[in-house]
Motif scaffolding. Structure first.
Motif, PDB file in Angstrom:
ATOM      1  N   UNK A  45       0.825  -1.211   0.000  1.00  0.00           N
ATOM      2  CA  UNK A  45       0.000   0.000   0.000  1.00  0.00           C
ATOM      3  C   UNK A  45       0.857   1.259   0.000  1.00  0.00           C
ATOM      4  N   UNK A  46       2.046   1.174   0.576  1.00  0.00           N
ATOM      5  CA  UNK A  46       2.983   2.311   0.540  1.00  0.00           C
ATOM      6  C   UNK A  46       3.753   2.353  -0.771  1.00  0.00           C
ATOM      7  N   UNK A  47       4.117   1.162  -1.270  1.00  0.00           N
ATOM      8  CA  UNK A  47       4.995   1.081  -2.442  1.00  0.00           C
ATOM      9  C   UNK A  47       4.309   1.494  -3.739  1.00  0.00           C
ATOM     10  N   UNK A  48       3.134   0.950  -4.004  1.00  0.00           N
ATOM     11  CA  UNK A  48       2.522   1.123  -5.323  1.00  0.00           C
ATOM     12  C   UNK A  48       2.242   2.575  -5.694  1.00  0.00           C
ATOM     13  N   UNK A  49       1.699   3.392  -4.783  1.00  0.00           N
ATOM     14  CA  UNK A  49       1.507   4.806  -5.163  1.00  0.00           C
ATOM     15  C   UNK A  49       2.824   5.509  -5.476  1.00  0.00           C
ATOM     16  N   UNK A  50       3.890   5.118  -4.779  1.00  0.00           N
ATOM     17  CA  UNK A  50       5.186   5.749  -5.036  1.00  0.00           C
ATOM     18  C   UNK A  50       5.714   5.378  -6.421  1.00  0.00           C
ATOM     19  N   UNK A  51       5.496   4.119  -6.842  1.00  0.00           N
ATOM     20  CA  UNK A  51       5.968   3.703  -8.163  1.00  0.00           C
ATOM     21  C   UNK A  51       5.177   4.370  -9.276  1.00  0.00           C
ATOM     22  N   UNK A  52       4.051   4.922  -8.939  1.00  0.00           N
ATOM     23  CA  UNK A  52       3.231   5.645  -9.916  1.00  0.00           C
ATOM     24  C   UNK A  52       3.312   7.147  -9.680  1.00  0.00           C
ATOM     25  N   UNK A  53       4.296   7.554  -8.871  1.00  0.00           N
ATOM     26  CA  UNK A  53       4.384   8.952  -8.474  1.00  0.00           C
ATOM     27  C   UNK A  53       5.555   9.698  -9.074  1.00  0.00           C
ATOM     28  N   UNK A  54       5.613  10.983  -8.788  1.00  0.00           N
ATOM     29  CA  UNK A  54       6.603  11.877  -9.378  1.00  0.00           C
ATOM     30  C   UNK A  54       8.011  11.586  -8.884  1.00  0.00           C
ATOM     31  N   UNK A  55       8.159  11.243  -7.613  1.00  0.00           N
ATOM     32  CA  UNK A  55       9.499  11.015  -7.069  1.00  0.00           C
ATOM     33  C   UNK A  55      10.186   9.860  -7.784  1.00  0.00           C
ATOM     34  N   UNK A  56       9.463   8.778  -7.990  1.00  0.00           N
ATOM     35  CA  UNK A  56      10.047   7.626  -8.674  1.00  0.00           C
ATOM     36  C   UNK A  56      10.350   7.950 -10.132  1.00  0.00           C
ATOM     37  N   UNK A  57       9.443   8.636 -10.809  1.00  0.00           N
ATOM     38  CA  UNK A  57       9.678   8.997 -12.212  1.00  0.00           C
ATOM     39  C   UNK A  57      10.899   9.900 -12.335  1.00  0.00           C
ATOM     40  N   UNK A  58      11.081  10.790 -11.375  1.00  0.00           N
ATOM     41  CA  UNK A  58      12.247  11.669 -11.392  1.00  0.00           C
ATOM     42  C   UNK A  58      13.532  10.874 -11.211  1.00  0.00           C
ATOM     43  N   UNK A  59      13.493   9.867 -10.351  1.00  0.00           N
ATOM     44  CA  UNK A  59      14.666   9.019 -10.133  1.00  0.00           C
ATOM     45  C   UNK A  59      15.028   8.261 -11.402  1.00  0.00           C
ATOM     46  N   UNK A  60      14.043   7.637 -12.035  1.00  0.00           N
ATOM     47  CA  UNK A  60      14.311   6.880 -13.255  1.00  0.00           C
ATOM     48  C   UNK A  60      14.880   7.794 -14.338  1.00  0.00           C
ATOM     49  N   UNK A  61      14.330   8.991 -14.448  1.00  0.00           N
ATOM     50  CA  UNK A  61      14.818   9.941 -15.454  1.00  0.00           C
ATOM     51  C   UNK A  61      16.257  10.354 -15.154  1.00  0.00           C
ATOM     52  N   UNK A  62      16.580  10.566 -13.881  1.00  0.00           N
ATOM     53  CA  UNK A  62      17.942  10.950 -13.506  1.00  0.00           C
ATOM     54  C   UNK A  62      18.929   9.828 -13.782  1.00  0.00           C
ATOM     55  N   UNK A  63      18.519   8.596 -13.531  1.00  0.00           N
ATOM     56  CA  UNK A  63      19.388   7.452 -13.809  1.00  0.00           C
ATOM     57  C   UNK A  63      19.619   7.308 -15.310  1.00  0.00           C
TER      58      UNK A  63
END
Length: 288
Positions: free
Chosen positions: A117-135
């Motif tokens: 319940x904590x993980x899934x919203x984060x994987x669909x969120x801005x913080x995770x997308x920003x990390x993937x883009x930075x990598x």
């Protein structure tokens, strides 16, 4: 401009792609996806730490921090998942799960559900997308001034190996069984770091890196068995009540932990052979 050690960059690009792919599969609840994504995060964090002196901290330290955040989210889900599977196998061998084991499985299922319940919203969120883009923006491994030479790369792996040696030595010198297991847990973490560094250098050092990666993978596996038993024991001991079946499971896990400790000695002896780790001390240009 290309560099003779560009294969390290190719390895890194593979990890970035794998992270993105596993992230999509986690959102779809695909089998083993959380585990594979967590392993990918660990690989990336580990090599960033290993090669830290050769990296631009302004670029890579934020990446390490964000990968740590993501790894913690995945770990909350994966740890409960591992224990549930372990107890499910045990229950299948011992007939229908009595109340005590049912209570433990229910507690773990709740822990896993909360983690998801904590993980899934984060994987669909801005913080995770920003990390993937930075990598992805690193376009290869993020060296600060081009990849170091073979000598510099070997030196970093050698340092990881020596940290592993120190952890094993501390475990062997520990008088208290609990302290010994704590040190073996540290050895497991050091083995993972050495393994991932060796894997990233397969195309640079060939068979030498492969042998070291294989040896440290065996260390990680054996000590991982020990860790799984220790974590299961802790989960059982945290329950307010334990019936006879839970006590039986507890005994099984204690025996399994002892067995893993015994199996570690020959695995470590094999890993210490000169054929496996001797190349780390060779002067530059001498590795096969």
């Amino acid at each position: 401009m290309s560099h003779p050690h560009e294969p390290v960059g190719e390895w890194w690009r593979d990890q970035v792609a794998a992270l993105h792919r596993w992230g999509r599969l986690v959102l779809r609840d695909e089998e083993d996806s959380v585990h594979q994504m967590r392993v990918t995060v660990r690989r990336m964090r580990s090599v960033l730490a290993t090669y830290r002196p050769f990296l631009d901290p302004e670029q890579t330290e934020p990446l390490r921090d964000e990968l740590k955040w993501l790894g913690a989210l995945l770990g909350d889900v994966r740890d409960a998942e591992v224990l549930r599977k372990r107890i499910r196998r045990w229950a299948a061998e011992h007939g229908p799960a009595p109340s005590g084991v049912d209570a433990l499985r229910a507690a773990l299922a709740e822990r896993q559900a909360v983690g998801r319940a904590r993980l899934l919203p984060e994987l669909d969120g801005e913080r995770y997308r920003t990390l993937v883009a930075a990598l992805a923006a690193t376009d290869g491994f993020p060296w600060s001034d081009g990849a170091p030479g073979r000598k510099g790369l070997r030196k970093r792996v050698r340092k990881s190996w020596r940290r592993l040696e120190s952890a094993v030595e501390a475990a062997e010198c520990a008088a208290d069984p609990g302290e010994r297991r704590l040190q073996l847990h540290e050895a497991r973490k050091k083995a993972k770091r050495t393994r991932y560094a060796a894997e990233s250098l397969r195309e640079v050092f060939g068979k030498d890196a492969e042998r070291l990666a294989d040896a440290t993978r065996s260390i990680q596996s054996t000590l991982g068995d020990l860790n799984d038993s220790v974590v299961t024991i802790r989960a059982i001991e945290e329950l307010p009540e334990r019936d006879d079946t839970l006590l039986q499971l507890l005994h099984t896990e204690m025996t399994a932990a002892d067995d893993a400790e015994e199996r570690f000695a020959p695995v470590w002896k094999k890993a210490k052979r000169s054929k496996v780790r001797g190349w780390l001390d060779q002067p530059t240009g001498k590795s096969k």
